[in-house]
Scaffold this active site. Structure first.
Site, mmCIF file in Angstrom:
data_model
loop_
_atom_site.group_PDB
_atom_site.id
_atom_site.type_symbol
_atom_site.label_atom_id
_atom_site.label_comp_id
_atom_site.label_asym_id
_atom_site.label_seq_id
_atom_site.Cartn_x
_atom_site.Cartn_y
_atom_site.Cartn_z
ATOM 1 C CB CYS A 112 -20.910 34.855 6.400
ATOM 2 S SG CYS A 112 -20.844 36.642 6.127
ATOM 3 C CG HIS A 251 -21.851 34.140 10.172
ATOM 4 N ND1 HIS A 251 -20.603 34.732 10.255
ATOM 5 C CD2 HIS A 251 -22.653 35.035 9.519
ATOM 6 C CE1 HIS A 251 -20.648 35.918 9.681
ATOM 7 N NE2 HIS A 251 -21.882 36.126 9.235
ATOM 8 C CG ASN A 281 -20.544 39.590 9.824
ATOM 9 O OD1 ASN A 281 -19.702 38.770 9.453
ATOM 10 N ND2 ASN A 281 -21.741 39.676 9.261
#
Length: 328
Positions: A112, A251, A281
Site C-alpha cells: 500500500c 493511504h 482499501n
C-alpha cells in the site's frame, strides 16, 4: 529533488460495486459494523474483463493525454502493484503493450506504500536524464481476498491511478520524502503461499494460503506510528511543519487510522483527503485515487503543499511532500 513535477494524471475504477448491504446478505456482518470499524460503505470490484494491467492502462492513458504527451514521449514506466497480471512477466509489460510503449518498465511491490515509493523512484530517474516517467498504482485486491473472511473481505476494492512525472528547471514538485521498512513485521499482513518460500500446492489452496492474512490490531498500531513518524520526518527535511500542509492524503485503509494519524500530526479533518467510504482499501491505487479526485474537483490548487503518506505489508511505509502545480 526540486525538479520532479506531476504534469498529468488519471484514474480508473471498475464498474462493479460491492456495498455493505451485499456483504450483509452472505457474511456475518452488518452495514453499521463495517462502517463503524472501517468507514467503508462500498467498494469497486473488478469484472471478468478487468485486470491490474487493464485498469492501470486506462488511468495511464488519461495521464499521458492530460500531460500533452504521446506514448513515445515516455522514457520509463514504473508500476506499483501487489496484484500483478501474473508472476512472470511483469505487469508493466502488459500495461505498456496496451499503451504502445517501448520504453523500459518494471514493477515495484511495496504494497500500500507502493505509489509513493514509485513516485520517489520516478523523481530519482528524472535526475539521471529521463524527461517523463509514467507512474502507475493499480490493484485488483478482490482477486486475493478470501470471500468468506469477514475480517478482510469487507476492506478491499479495485482501481488504479497514474501520474506522469516530468523534469523541469524550476522549484517545486517533489520537495522531500521518506521511505522505510521493518521486515520483522512480515507476518502481520501477508499472502503466505504462491512464492518461492511456499509454492502453490493443493494443500496451500485448500488452506486458503493464497489469500490475504491480516492481524488487524497489530497493523493498526504500527500503521499509525509509521505514518506519523515518516510524515514528521519528511516535513522536517522540507523545512516545513504540519501547519504548512494544505492537504494530507493518506493511504485509504481505515478511517480510524486516518483520523488518528492526522490528529497526532496536528492536521485538522478539513485538510484530510479521504474517499475510503466509496472505494475501500485499494492498496497502491488508494493514494492516487484520493489525490487526483481532490485535484479534479478543485480542492487542491496550484502552490498547495500536499503530504502523501502510505503504509503496507512488509511492513513498509512512505511519505512525500509535493508542491502542487506544473512548472512555470
Amino acid at each position: 529533488m526540486s525538479n520532479a513535477f506531476v504534469t498529468g494524471w488519471g484514474t480508473a475504477v471498475p464498474d462493479g460495486v460491492l456495498t455493505n448491504a451485499d456483504l450483509e446478505a452472505r457474511l456475518d456482518t452488518t452495514d453499521a459494523w463495517i462502517l463503524e470499524r472501517t468507514g467503508i460503505r462500498e467498494r469497486r470490484i473488478a469484472g471478468p474483463g478487468d485486470t491490474s494491467a487493464s485498469l492501470g492502462a486506462t488511468a495511464a492513458a488519461s495521464a499521458i493525454k492530460q500531460a500533452g504527451l504521446t506514448p513515445s514521449d515516455i522514457d520509463l514506466l514504473v508500476v506499483a502493484t501487489s496484484t500483478p497480471e501474473q508472476l512472470m512477466p511483469h505487469t508493466g509489460a502488459f500495461l505498456g503493450e496496451r499503451l504502445g510503449l517501448r520504453c523500459g518498465s518494471f514493477d515495484l511491490n511495496s504494497a500500500c506504500s507502493g505509489f509513493v515509493y514509485a513516485t520517489v523512484v520516478a523523481a530519482a530517474m528524472l535526475q539521471t536524464g529521463c524527461r517523463h516517467v509514467l507512474v502507475v498504482g493499480t490493484e485488483t485486491m478482490s482477486r486475493i481476498t478470501d470471500p468468506d473472511d469477514r475480517a478482510t473481505h469487507i476492506l478491499f476494492g479495485d482501481g488504479a491511478g497514474a501520474a506522469v512525472m516530468s523534469s523541469a528547471d524550476a522549484h517545486g514538485g517533489l520537495l522531500a520524502w521518506d521511505l522505510g521498512c521493518d521486515g520483522s513485521a512480515t507476518d502481520i499482513l501477508q499472502i503466505p503461499a504462491g512464492g518461492s518460500r511456499l509454492p502453490t500446492s493443493a494443500a496451500t489452496v485448500a488452506r486458503g494460503d493464497h489469500y490475504i492474512k491480516m492481524q488487524g490490531q497489530e497493523v493498526f498500531k504500527r500503521a499509525v506510528r509509521a505514518v506519523v513518524d515518516s510524515s514528521a520526518l519528511t516535513l522536517e527535511r522540507a523545512g516545513c511543519t504540519a501547519a504548512d500542509v494544505a492537504w494530507f492524503v493518506p493511504h485509504q485503509a481505515n478511517t480510524r487510522i486516518i483520523d488518528t494519524a492526522a490528529t497526532r500530526l496536528g492536521i485538522e479533518a478539513d485538510r484530510v483527503v479521504a474517499n475510503i467510504d466509496r472505494f475501500g482499501n485499494t492498496s497502491a491505487a488508494s493514494i492516487p485515487l484520493a489525490l487526483f479526485e481532490a485535484v479534479d474537483d478543485g480542492r487542491v490548487a496550484d502552490g498547495d503543499l500536499v503530504l502523501l503518506a502510505g503504509f503496507g505489508a512488509g511492513m513498509t511505509w512512505a511519505s512525500a511532500l509535493l508542491r502542487w502545480g506544473a512548472p512555470e
